[in-house]
Design a protein around this motif. Sequence first.
Motif, PDB file in Angstrom:
ATOM      1  N   ARG A 122       2.255  13.133   6.862  1.00  0.00           N
ATOM      2  CA  ARG A 122       1.237  14.036   6.340  1.00  0.00           C
ATOM      3  C   ARG A 122       1.781  15.446   6.165  1.00  0.00           C
ATOM      4  NH1 ARG A 122      -4.465  12.556   9.442  1.00  0.00           N
ATOM      5  NH2 ARG A 122      -5.038  10.797   8.083  1.00  0.00           N
ATOM      6  N   ARG A 150       7.448  12.796   1.160  1.00  0.00           N
ATOM      7  CA  ARG A 150       7.241  12.913  -0.275  1.00  0.00           C
ATOM      8  C   ARG A 150       8.555  12.736  -1.030  1.00  0.00           C
ATOM      9  NH1 ARG A 150       4.504  17.750   0.859  1.00  0.00           N
ATOM     10  NH2 ARG A 150       6.202  18.851  -0.198  1.00  0.00           N
ATOM     11  N   GLY A 203      10.805   8.764   2.729  1.00  0.00           N
ATOM     12  CA  GLY A 203      10.149   7.504   2.415  1.00  0.00           C
ATOM     13  C   GLY A 203      11.111   6.333   2.411  1.00  0.00           C
ATOM     14  N   ARG A 228      14.545  11.919   0.503  1.00  0.00           N
ATOM     15  CA  ARG A 228      13.304  11.158   0.648  1.00  0.00           C
ATOM     16  C   ARG A 228      13.248  10.479   2.009  1.00  0.00           C
ATOM     17  NH1 ARG A 228      13.145   6.840  -2.026  1.00  0.00           N
ATOM     18  NH2 ARG A 228      15.271   6.717  -2.826  1.00  0.00           N
ATOM     19  N   ARG A 264       0.807  -1.217   0.000  1.00  0.00           N
ATOM     20  CA  ARG A 264       0.000   0.000   0.000  1.00  0.00           C
ATOM     21  C   ARG A 264       0.842   1.271   0.000  1.00  0.00           C
ATOM     22  NH1 ARG A 264      -5.730  -0.191   2.771  1.00  0.00           N
ATOM     23  NH2 ARG A 264      -5.449   1.943   2.120  1.00  0.00           N
ATOM     24  N   LEU A 265       1.984   1.241   0.685  1.00  0.00           N
ATOM     25  CA  LEU A 265       2.767   2.463   0.845  1.00  0.00           C
ATOM     26  C   LEU A 265       3.838   2.661  -0.227  1.00  0.00           C
ATOM     27  CD1 LEU A 265       3.251   2.511   4.725  1.00  0.00           C
ATOM     28  CD2 LEU A 265       1.517   3.671   3.342  1.00  0.00           C
ATOM     29  N   ARG A 266       4.292   1.585  -0.833  1.00  0.00           N
ATOM     30  CA  ARG A 266       5.364   1.732  -1.822  1.00  0.00           C
ATOM     31  C   ARG A 266       4.974   2.623  -3.005  1.00  0.00           C
ATOM     32  NH1 ARG A 266       8.298  -2.690  -5.725  1.00  0.00           N
ATOM     33  NH2 ARG A 266      10.152  -1.441  -6.172  1.00  0.00           N
ATOM     34  N   PRO A 267       3.766   2.477  -3.583  1.00  0.00           N
ATOM     35  CA  PRO A 267       3.414   3.376  -4.704  1.00  0.00           C
ATOM     36  C   PRO A 267       3.381   4.846  -4.306  1.00  0.00           C
ATOM     37  CG  PRO A 267       1.949   1.475  -4.629  1.00  0.00           C
ATOM     38  CD  PRO A 267       2.722   1.467  -3.353  1.00  0.00           C
ATOM     39  N   ARG A 268       3.059   5.132  -3.052  1.00  0.00           N
ATOM     40  CA  ARG A 268       2.951   6.527  -2.627  1.00  0.00           C
ATOM     41  C   ARG A 268       4.310   7.136  -2.289  1.00  0.00           C
ATOM     42  NH1 ARG A 268      -0.507   8.827   2.592  1.00  0.00           N
ATOM     43  NH2 ARG A 268       0.174  10.997   2.409  1.00  0.00           N
ATOM     44  N   PHE A 269       5.148   6.364  -1.578  1.00  0.00           N
ATOM     45  CA  PHE A 269       6.417   6.929  -1.107  1.00  0.00           C
ATOM     46  C   PHE A 269       7.615   6.505  -1.954  1.00  0.00           C
ATOM     47  CE2 PHE A 269       3.626   6.940   2.626  1.00  0.00           C
ATOM     48  CZ  PHE A 269       3.711   8.273   2.965  1.00  0.00           C
ATOM     49  N   LEU A 270       7.388   5.605  -2.911  1.00  0.00           N
ATOM     50  CA  LEU A 270       8.404   5.241  -3.904  1.00  0.00           C
ATOM     51  C   LEU A 270       9.713   4.754  -3.296  1.00  0.00           C
ATOM     52  CD1 LEU A 270       7.870   8.130  -6.489  1.00  0.00           C
ATOM     53  CD2 LEU A 270       6.801   5.864  -6.425  1.00  0.00           C
TER      54      LEU A 270
END
Length: 270
Positions: free
Chosen positions: A256, A261, A112, A110, A27-33
């Motif tokens: 958030r 990002r 992320g 990053r 779930r998080l990999r696509p958002r935080f790359l």
Amino acid sequence: MVSVSTLASLTIATLLIAALPVVLYRRLRPRFLFERREVILGIAVFAFFSMIVERALHGFVLGNATLVGWLANPAVFVAYGALAAGVCEEVGRFLAMKWLIRREPSTLHRAGTSLGYGIGHGGAEAWLVGVFVQVQWIVYALLANRNQLDEHFTSVPPDALLRLHMVLGTLSPQYAVLFVVERAAAFVFQLGFSVLMWQLLRERFRPALPFLIVTHALIGLPAALFQARVIPLLAADAVYLVLALFVVRALIRYFRAGAGRPDATSPSKH
């Protein structure tokens, strides 16, 4: 005899913990790359520094009569128990993150990256310390219910086999709930440690390693107090549940705010 409700509870609890890092990764990999290698690095660091280095340290300490004598003091035992995991794991986390930065300095832009690493580190702990151990107990319970447990441990001393039966007798749905609380909290803490270490490195905070060692040791204090029989398990787990909720809230606010990002700028050097 382990009841059906207990076996069902243990199975559900084990599946929940097994799924936790996998679901978060997807779930998080696509958002935080974050990259797969960062997750793999986290897995490798936990496996080596916790499962090999830390266990070797325990073997050395417990094999030394003088040190064992010191550990008979509850205060020394608690301090050692809290610091051992902190030193081994945080040194590994620090070295891994410094390697990531040297390999690709732009990674510092990053936050992320720390999330990917934390999912790997925490996921390895969830599986190696939680899932695999629980699967083992579920298998033992099934064998015991079929009266086949003793047949599989013919070479085990009678007193050890008796302890095994005693542990199986303590299994319950309540134990399954505590297992979920403990393992989920531990996973959250590993995410928190990873994000905190990464942020301190981004800010060029020189004592990042000792600061994380102390922080990790403080988090490990309730578990050490339980092992020293100073506090009950329920009290330790209650502390971890509350702390984990605070860490989750802090992580949500941190990301958030935009710190995670991919295009977030690196903080200014001090």
